[in-house]
Design a protein around this motif. Structure first.
Motif: not given
Ligand code: C6P
Length: 414
Positions: A35-36, A99, A128, A130, A177, A179, A206, A208-209, A229, A231-232, A366, A370, A386
């Protein structure tokens, strides 16, 4: 339901160089912090390396072959991302850094242009940072009100409260979000989006997950903005995506100013470039975009429905096994309502100590808040540990986590 062919995980793992390493001599690496960020297959590494070795040039500028090839590769990646989330047009795919930047872009362009003190943005308690702080910055600028849907004890959203807030507050945007990165909860967008529409609000998701783990179709979801994002989802860091409906992007002012985002610049003022370049100022992350394109190819070839089914099997097994460990509490709903994320506490132990001792056993998880402090406050927790899974994780890695957790308990009862 169509039968979903299971993944050949051992075969897939061969594609990931880092998974061939040991955590330390004699200790296999069990990577459970997806998830990170996810690990990267050689196909992504080779695409980026190949770009730098054979095609490196700036994009959208040079009238020479290398630059045209670089532009083509970068724009091909955008088209792959379009297909991956089924956007109607590649012009609706804006490349960002991540994201976080995608959400900030919406807040600072659409938000600043459209929201004021008479309006509200609706978020949830499980966001999150963000998807919280971006709106707080906007609130400080415009006076827009932020309201949050509470999370129930089982880790799902209080849908009655959601309906009430939509009725009682002047909600113009639902920013939610798909997820949770802590509870794993998959939010019911099939109910959330139509309710937002009925209330006259736009919807920002959102993703990201979700984008890395579930099939996503932005047209079927009927959302206005979707952020994620690279990278995930097996891609590199430094590249992210904002999907937005074309009409919204057309009407939004630019985010950053500079090269590439303009059509004509005079000292007295400028005209903006076509979509999506209006939102992409300066030299972009070219190799990273190409790497994301390769990641999308990889995920699509494996099949997002198969990835989702595999992760469902892994999390269901993990939840069963974690429930065996005395004193351990997992937060969030059951496997049917969540993705491959298990945040937990172990009675009497700080999550950081758990993570450190698991690391000694080669298990990477992690620990902390979070980037979801309000959610931890809601459950009265300073932190959780987690474990989060991806397509390359196996049931035997879940067993390794459980064995390592028993060792952690032993250390602390001695
Ligand atoms: N969560 C985690 O370990 P970025 O950092 O911009 O790539 O993603 C931000 C972000 C936004 N929304 C959700 C739901 C996320 O999980 C994340 C990133 C990572 O959970 C890093 S804090």
């Amino acid at each position: 339901m169509a039968l979903i062919q299971p993944l050949d995980v051992e075969r897939l793992r061969e594609d990931f160089p880092i998974l061939q390493q040991e955590a330390r001599p004699g200790v296999p690496l069990v990577y459970l912090d997806n998830a990170a960020t996810s690990q990267k297959p050689r196909q992504v590494l080779e695409a980026m390396d190949g770009y730098y070795r054979t095609t490196n040039a700036n994009v959208h500028r040079g009238i020479y072959r290398l630059s045209e090839d670089a532009t083509q590769a970068y724009e091909d990646a955008r088209k792959k991302v379009r297909a991956f989330i089924n956007a109607a047009s590649w012009r609706e795919i804006v490349f960002t850094r991540n994201a976080t930047e995608s959400i900030n872009l919406v807040a600072q362009t659409w938000g600043r242009a459209n929201l004021g003190a008479q309006d509200a943005v609706l978020i949830t308690e499980m966001e999150h940072h963000s998807n919280i702080v971006s709106w707080q910055l906007l609130a400080a600028q415009t006076g827009v009100k932020i309201v949050a849907v509470p999370v129930l004890d089982d880790g799902t959203l209080d849908m009655d409260a959601y309906a009430r807030l939509l009725r009682d507050e002047p909600v113009r945007l639902v920013a939610i979000t798909h997820m949770s990165n802590v509870l794993g909860t998959i939010t019911p967008l099939d109910r959330i989006v139509p309710m937002a529409r009925d209330a006259g609000a736009l919807v920002l998701v959102d993703g990201a997950q979700s984008a890395p783990h579930l099939p996503v179709d932005v047209q079927a979801l009927d959302v206005d903005f979707f952020a994620f994002s690279g990278h995930k989802m097996l891609g590199p860091t430094g590249i992210g995506v904002l999907y937005a409906r074309r009409a919204l992007l057309e009407a939004m002012p630019p985010f950053l100013g500079g090269g590439d985002m303009i059509r004509r610049v005079r000292l007295s003022g400028s005209e903006w470039n076509d979509l999506p370049y209006k939102f992409e100022a300066g030299t972009p992350a070219i190799a990273e975009g190409i790497g994301l394109g390769a990641a999308v190819d990889y995920l699509s070839a494996v099949g997002m429905d198969r990835i989702q089914a595999h992760e469902h099997q892994v999390i269901a097994y993990a939840l069963d096994r974690l429930a065996e460990v005395p004193g351990l509490t997992v937060y969030g709903p059951d496997a049917a309502q969540k993705g491959g994320v298990a945040a937990f506490t172990l009675r009497g132990l700080h999550p950081h100590d758990i993570a450190q001792l698991l690391d000694a056993e080669g298990v990477a998880v992690r620990a902390g808040h979070h980037c979801a402090m309000p959610l931890h406050d809601r459950f009265g927790l300073p932190a959780t540990a987690r474990a989060s899974f991806y397509l390359y994780n196996t049931l035997s890695e879940v067993d390794s986590l459980i064995e390592a957790l028993y060792k952690v308990k032993q250390v602390f009862t001695l």
